[in-house]
Design an enzyme around this catalytic site. Structure first.
Site, PDB file in Angstrom:
ATOM      1  N   CYS A  60       0.779  -1.174   0.154  1.00 56.05           N
ATOM      2  CA  CYS A  60      -0.057  -0.170   0.053  1.00 56.05           C
ATOM      3  C   CYS A  60       0.843   1.235   0.021  1.00 56.05           C
ATOM      4  O   CYS A  60       1.872   1.264   0.421  1.00 56.05           O
ATOM      5  CB  CYS A  60      -0.729  -0.022   1.296  1.00 56.05           C
ATOM      6  SG  CYS A  60      -2.159  -1.257   1.300  1.00 56.05           S
ATOM      7  N   LYS A  98      12.152 -14.482 -11.649  1.00 55.18           N
ATOM      8  CA  LYS A  98      12.242 -13.455 -12.421  1.00 55.18           C
ATOM      9  C   LYS A  98      11.004 -13.852 -13.542  1.00 55.18           C
ATOM     10  O   LYS A  98       9.871 -13.108 -13.890  1.00 55.18           O
ATOM     11  CB  LYS A  98      13.412 -12.852 -13.305  1.00 55.18           C
ATOM     12  CG  LYS A  98      14.262 -12.154 -12.588  1.00 55.18           C
ATOM     13  CD  LYS A  98      13.849 -10.956 -12.357  1.00 55.18           C
ATOM     14  CE  LYS A  98      13.099 -10.627 -10.900  1.00 55.18           C
ATOM     15  NZ  LYS A  98      13.991 -10.532  -9.803  1.00 55.18           N
ATOM     16  N   GLU A 158       7.368 -14.355 -11.826  1.00 54.63           N
ATOM     17  CA  GLU A 158       6.417 -13.338 -11.273  1.00 54.63           C
ATOM     18  C   GLU A 158       6.136 -12.196 -12.369  1.00 54.63           C
ATOM     19  O   GLU A 158       5.021 -11.867 -12.281  1.00 54.63           O
ATOM     20  CB  GLU A 158       7.441 -12.604 -10.258  1.00 54.63           C
ATOM     21  CG  GLU A 158       8.787 -11.706 -10.521  1.00 54.63           C
ATOM     22  CD  GLU A 158       9.311 -11.202  -9.442  1.00 54.63           C
ATOM     23  OE1 GLU A 158      10.575 -10.862  -9.410  1.00 54.63           O
ATOM     24  OE2 GLU A 158       8.836 -10.709  -8.377  1.00 54.63           O
TER      25      GLU A 158
HETATM   26  O1  M6R Z   1      12.840  -4.778  -0.618  1.00 59.41           O
HETATM   27  P1  M6R Z   1      13.461  -6.044  -0.547  1.00 59.41           P
HETATM   28  O2  M6R Z   1      14.598  -6.335  -1.299  1.00 59.41           O
HETATM   29  O3  M6R Z   1      13.337  -6.729   0.949  1.00 59.41           O
HETATM   30  O4  M6R Z   1      12.255  -7.135  -1.207  1.00 59.41           O
HETATM   31  C1  M6R Z   1      12.385  -8.534  -1.082  1.00 59.41           C
HETATM   32  C2  M6R Z   1      11.335  -9.227  -2.106  1.00 59.41           C
HETATM   33  O5  M6R Z   1      10.195  -8.727  -1.713  1.00 59.41           O
HETATM   34  C3  M6R Z   1      11.817  -8.746  -3.400  1.00 59.41           C
HETATM   35  O6  M6R Z   1      13.018  -9.009  -3.854  1.00 59.41           O
HETATM   36  C4  M6R Z   1      10.785  -9.506  -4.441  1.00 59.41           C
HETATM   37  O7  M6R Z   1      10.841 -11.155  -4.338  1.00 59.41           O
HETATM   38  C5  M6R Z   1      10.878  -9.100  -5.903  1.00 59.41           C
HETATM   39  N1  M6R Z   1       9.644  -8.862  -6.466  1.00 59.41           N
HETATM   40  C6  M6R Z   1      11.580  -9.981  -6.683  1.00 59.41           C
HETATM   41  O8  M6R Z   1      11.729  -9.649  -8.122  1.00 59.41           O
END
Ligand code: M6R
Length: 634
Positions: free
Chosen positions: A2, A510, A513
């Site tokens: 959000c 990648k 997602e």
């Molecule tokens: O902000 P962060 O690096 O902690 O986020 C971690 C994951 O949520 C983030 O890498 C997520 O897996 C991405 N969507 C991957 O592309």
């Protein structure tokens, strides 16, 4: 998840809120809304399901007038993503409005109590209790009412509240969800993240946990929850607003993929001077690192994959044992960390709830903590003992790319820095490693140049733009993958070994997602222990096989797949002839690079494959379904 945005000043707020929400849309995009004070006894609002463009359409036909407003873009936790559950939420009199990022854990008991007191609930959200509590306590002073309401709430929140009875004022508060104040001239802003503020100001104040903000056009007052004033100096953000725009690329993801060589170069130039590695912001003395016996890295998603690569880097360069955990597992398993452990959290946002909780757990156990993160002033950067910023600029696409290679670059430098402290490598070797590392961005660039060869006009002609890769991927990936997508057996496997194993996981993440095609990454050596049972003519197996000490082993693994009818798509070092004997469907060449640095180069084709496949399917690349950029709830 959000995004919230608030404005109070002299300008019409509606368009500012819309622009702010668009910048925050990566944080959640299943519904959005805006509430405006317009000098009457009521708050006026518009909200709708779906993306912000839906809200924009509604506001075009039914505009809202007013110079103080709050807005929200949602990633649903409680209640389906429909218009009723979209924020803002209003009290029964329509005089108070709230937007919220976080989770109110005790909402059902509060809801029951409030219902018994005659409050009518309209939504299924946890947030709605907040506005009714504020209304219940409201006696002509919004700040006091919010303070009293917060005493009843358990959970996490960044909230912004307005009342029609207090023109020009926004009251906000934060606990474990991000909130930043932007300071303007005769105007002030609130946002979940600095990227939404850069257009207006670079002077910001990061709100801390258990703090409240009272914002008007000429003042920003910070207090604790008891009302005690807090004095905090603003900080100036050095990010350029253009870095938060697409800059002519069709998608943020592609722009961010292309930014990578420049970012790695900037990281190296910033941190290395005459072979001396410096982390000015680190705030941990070399003597403290000397006391460390082991390192634990915690992270989620792509940052976790960077952590896994970090393990290979740190163990081979700095010679220290490294354990890597997903944050969500680490925090709940009584991890064995102590004052002899350095716990490194890796996070683009610095706000990921599980990683932040893991950091707190590590601190409570007496570990030395350090964050590798991208967002300046984020919760992790403030709460860890030390921080190293990746300085990759705002990453807007939900699929992380440039943050990953920036995190890897920091791991290389940090490992070499520790090697200097621990004397695990002679200075001459450190210098040699650095020299080779400085060469890597040009190799990354070569992969990208190959990709865009023949490109004329990136924005308007995607096919020309992708002539070399895209045309072939179209042949090999898209046409067949259209069928593959329809076929229940269609999926991708990604295999890697050694330091390229985490990239296999990253390539699969990648792809799934952003294209929603099933994909899994495996350590190639693990194939025989189960996954090889999946091999027939169905999965396409993308193998990371650059020249390395374990190249022969990869060849053997690929032969085993070929022997079972598998379809191979290897990523190999340019000039590799041997690979042709395996008759791959298609092979992607990358420039020769020293093995330890190869993940920085081999990950780029993986990112591009995911991008091309998702694009071919016409998926929403920058904002894939069900996801949000920062996962600030559990
Ligand atoms: O902000 P962060 O690096 O902690 O986020 C971690 C994951 O949520 C983030 O890498 C997520 O897996 C991405 N969507 C991957 O592309």
């Amino acid at each position: 998840m959000c995004g919230i945005f608030g404005y109070t000043g002299k300008k019409e707020a509606q368009s500012l809120i819309l622009e702010g929400l668009k910048r925050l849309e990566y944080r959640g995009y299943d519904s959005s809304g805006v509430a405006v004070q317009n000098g009457t006894h009521h708050i006026f609002f518009r909200k709708t399901h779906g993306k912000i463009r839906n809200l924009e359409e509604i506001l075009k036909s039914h505009p809202l007038k007013g110079t103080t407003a709050i807005g929200h873009t949602r990633w649903a936790t409680h209640g389906t993503p429909n218009t009723l559950n979209a924020h803002p939420h209003l009290d029964n009199e329509g005089e108070i409005a709230v937007v919220h990022n976080g989770i109110i854990e005790n909402y059902s008991e509060l809801k029951e109590t409030l219902k018994k007191q005659g409050v009518r609930f309209r939504s299924q959200t946890d947030t709605e209790v907040v506005v009714h509590l504020v209304a219940k306590y409201y006696r002509g002073d919004l700040e006091t009412a919010v303070r009293q309401a917060l005493r009843r709430i358990r959970g996490t929140y960044a909230i912004a509240v307005i009342s029609s009875r207090e023109p020009g004022r926004i009251v906000a508060a934060k606990l474990d969800s991000p909130l930043v104040v932007g300071l303007g001239r005769e105007e002030n802003f609130l946002a979940s993240d600095v990227s939404a503020l850069l257009e207006h100001t670079k002077r910001v104040i990061y709100v801390e946990n258990h703090e409240m903000i009272v914002l008007s056009k000429n003042s920003v007052r910070i207090t604790d929850l008891a009302g005690k004033p807090i004095d905090r100096k603003p900080v100036t953000i050095d990010w350029d607003v253009s870095r938060a725009k697409k800059g002519g690329f069709p998608h943020y993801m592609l722009k961010e993929i292309f930014e990578q060589p420049g970012i790695v170069t900037a990281i190296l130039r910033e941190r290395v001077n005459a072979s001396v590695i410096r982390f000015d912001e680190l705030k941990v003395a070399p003597a403290e690192f000397k006391k460390i016996k082991k390192i634990t890295i915690i992270a989620c998603g792509t940052a976790y994959h960077a952590g896994l690569t970090g393990k290979y880097i740190l163990e081979s360069i700095a010679g220290i044992p490294v354990n890597v955990d997903t944050s969500s597992e680490f925090r709940y398993r009584n991890p064995k960390v102590d004052s002899g452990t350095l716990v490194i959290t890796v996070s683009q946002s610095g706000e990921t709830a599980d990683t932040l909780a893991g950091l707190r757990e590590a601190k409570a156990k007496g570990a030395l903590t350090m964050a590798i993160c991208n967002v300046l002033g984020s919760s992790m950067s403030r709460e860890a003992k030390g921080v190293i910023y990746t300085h990759a600029g705002p990453e807007i696409a939900v699929a992380s790319t440039k943050a990953y290679t920036a995190q890897l670059s920091i791991f290389y430098l940090f490992a070499l820095y520790l090697a200097g402290i621990y004397r695990t490598l002679p200075s001459a070797s450190i210098r040699r490693f650095l020299k080779e590392l400085f060469r890597v961005p040009s190799l990354m660039q070569k992969v990208l140049d190959d990709y865009k060869r023949d490109a004329k006009d990136w924005e308007s002609n995607a096919h020309d733009f992708n002539r070399r890769y895209h045309a072939q991927l179209e042949k090999y990936f898209s046409e067949a993958s259209h069928e593959r997508k329809r076929s229940p057996n269609g999926f991708f496997m990604y295999l890697g070994r050694g330091i390229n194993f985490p990239n296999a996981l990253e390539g699969a993440l990648k792809l799934k997602e952003i294209s929603y095609i099933p994909a899994e990454g495996y350590a190639a050596g693990e194939m025989k222990h189960g996954p090889i049972a999946l091999i027939d003519e169905n999965p396409w197996v993308i193998c990371l096989a650059p020249r390395s000490s374990i190249y022969e082993k990869m060849i053997s693994n690929m032969q085993e797949i070929k022997a079972r009818g598998g379809i191979l798509i290897p990523i190999v070092t340019e000039g590799d002839k041997e690979i042709h004997r395996l008759k791959p469907l298609y092979s992607i060449e990358v420039p020769r690079v020293e093995e330890i640095f190869s993940p920085l180069v081999t990950v780029i084709p993986l990112q591009l494959i995911a991008y091309c496949v998702a694009r071919e399917f016409g998926e929403d690349i920058d904002q894939p379904r069900n996801l949000a950029k920062s996962v600030t709830v559990e």
